[in-house]
Design a protein around this motif. Sequence first.
Motif, PDB file in Angstrom:
ATOM      1  N   ARG A 139       5.750   4.931  -8.983  1.00 16.69           N
ATOM      2  CA  ARG A 139       6.025   3.978  -7.917  1.00 16.69           C
ATOM      3  C   ARG A 139       7.395   3.359  -8.150  1.00 16.69           C
ATOM      4  O   ARG A 139       7.652   2.778  -9.208  1.00 16.69           O
ATOM      5  N   ARG A 177       9.897   0.528  -7.140  1.00 14.89           N
ATOM      6  CA  ARG A 177       9.929  -0.762  -6.446  1.00 14.89           C
ATOM      7  C   ARG A 177      11.247  -0.936  -5.697  1.00 14.89           C
ATOM      8  O   ARG A 177      12.239  -0.248  -5.987  1.00 14.89           O
ATOM      9  N   GLY A 206       9.253   1.734   0.095  1.00 15.89           N
ATOM     10  CA  GLY A 206       8.582   1.329   1.330  1.00 15.89           C
ATOM     11  C   GLY A 206       7.093   1.587   1.345  1.00 15.89           C
ATOM     12  O   GLY A 206       6.422   1.250   2.335  1.00 15.89           O
ATOM     13  N   ALA A 207       6.547   2.146   0.291  1.00 20.18           N
ATOM     14  CA  ALA A 207       5.115   2.496   0.268  1.00 20.18           C
ATOM     15  C   ALA A 207       4.250   1.239   0.211  1.00 20.18           C
ATOM     16  O   ALA A 207       4.528   0.302  -0.546  1.00 20.18           O
ATOM     17  N   SER A 208       3.201   1.224   1.003  1.00 15.41           N
ATOM     18  CA  SER A 208       2.284   0.080   1.033  1.00 15.41           C
ATOM     19  C   SER A 208       1.292   0.167  -0.112  1.00 15.41           C
ATOM     20  O   SER A 208       1.125   1.216  -0.743  1.00 15.41           O
ATOM     21  N   GLN A 209       0.598  -0.942  -0.373  1.00 16.39           N
ATOM     22  CA  GLN A 209      -0.444  -0.951  -1.395  1.00 16.39           C
ATOM     23  C   GLN A 209      -1.561   0.031  -1.035  1.00 16.39           C
ATOM     24  O   GLN A 209      -2.109   0.709  -1.909  1.00 16.39           O
ATOM     25  N   GLU A 210      -1.880   0.128   0.238  1.00 18.75           N
ATOM     26  CA  GLU A 210      -2.913   1.065   0.678  1.00 18.75           C
ATOM     27  C   GLU A 210      -2.489   2.505   0.429  1.00 18.75           C
ATOM     28  O   GLU A 210      -3.287   3.341  -0.001  1.00 18.75           O
ATOM     29  N   ALA A 211      -1.198   2.807   0.697  1.00 23.15           N
ATOM     30  CA  ALA A 211      -0.699   4.166   0.490  1.00 23.15           C
ATOM     31  C   ALA A 211      -0.790   4.556  -0.985  1.00 23.15           C
ATOM     32  O   ALA A 211      -1.115   5.701  -1.317  1.00 23.15           O
ATOM     33  N   THR A 249       1.082  -3.881  -8.638  1.00 21.95           N
ATOM     34  CA  THR A 249       0.404  -2.652  -8.217  1.00 21.95           C
ATOM     35  C   THR A 249      -1.094  -2.731  -8.494  1.00 21.95           C
ATOM     36  O   THR A 249      -1.913  -2.316  -7.678  1.00 21.95           O
ATOM     37  N   GLY A 305      -3.369  -6.633   3.209  1.00 22.36           N
ATOM     38  CA  GLY A 305      -2.458  -5.516   2.990  1.00 22.36           C
ATOM     39  C   GLY A 305      -1.768  -5.531   1.642  1.00 22.36           C
ATOM     40  O   GLY A 305      -1.206  -4.523   1.220  1.00 22.36           O
ATOM     41  N   LEU A 306      -1.812  -6.691   0.940  1.00 20.55           N
ATOM     42  CA  LEU A 306      -1.112  -6.816  -0.341  1.00 20.55           C
ATOM     43  C   LEU A 306      -2.039  -6.650  -1.544  1.00 20.55           C
ATOM     44  O   LEU A 306      -1.574  -6.698  -2.682  1.00 20.55           O
TER      45      LEU A 306
END
Length: 357
Positions: free
Chosen positions: A9, A11, A54-59, A94, A110-111
Amino acid sequence: PIHSPSAIRVRPLTCTETRRGDRRVVHSLGDGTVHVSAARHNATFGFSAVFDAGASQEAVFEGSGMRQLVDLAIDGFSCTVFAFGQTGSGKTYTLMGPLTQSETRPAAPGLLGLMQRSFACLLEQSRSRGSDLALSASYLEIYNEQVRDLLSPGPPCALPLRWSKTCGFYVENQLSVDFESLEAIADLLLQVLDPPLAGSQRRRTSAHALNRHSSRSHALLTIHVRSRAVSTITPPILVPQPSACPSKQGTLCFVDLAGSERVKETGSSGELSVEANNINRSLLALGHCISLLAKPGGKRMHIPYRDSKLTRLLARSLGGSGITLMVACISPSSRCLSETLSTLHYASRARRVTTRP
């Protein structure tokens, strides 16, 4: 045997790095590859998955294979996910989400991090499978080579680390708390502003030049999952029946490693310097074990798990019968190039380790 999955990941650049004029030297190329481009350094690394800034926590949850680990824990496997990387690279975010969340100020959905999403997934799976889950949790930290229980009442005290032929390395007198609901486990993480109840608040953190909330210890949260299929058929009373509802016992362990750091970069001195040296020493021992396990025939050679408390506690996860996911967090900044390359090499070696779940 299977290879241990590794995800990267990256950041975003921080405001400080942008104002300072740091260049972005890490780029995601897609298909699980990441490229590092800088003076005298031009390298490409391959992983199970790569998540850019740009990746979300869900992704990250869906793409890293975390959902599959939850399923395997319910099926009775020992599963571990550990976050590794330089201090300030986003490991705790994360795993847990924003550090500012609490019971009175919960994080936006979302976080939420891998932990909370895993708890929700456990609940979802238990309902869809029609299984009855019994849950318990333990929460430890390794601080200055001492193992401390973060759930026991009172000030955390050092606990002895033992070894047995049946259990391997284990922590003596470790407290395990039973939970009647997955929401109760999530509450444990949200109580970060209530020291008598919260594990996270009691964990050692300090501020230095690279990170205002630098974790000074390695933290291990283990969820013990005992599942039993719920039978919908009532057998005849007088006919002896074999056990039609077998019990499965699995674990889901989250390891938030303290950040690797160079003492000169952090400006640490005194107690902070001692902490940093102990952190780096244990991470070096972990890297040495991973390097040996990644070699062909690594299982047959001596692996020095006893070199640190961290490697002893992770021995079964790294080279045993469990399934381990490494999430390596890195900074894209040119100023962090050396630590970023070190993390990428570390994660590459971890990906070559095989286990027999």
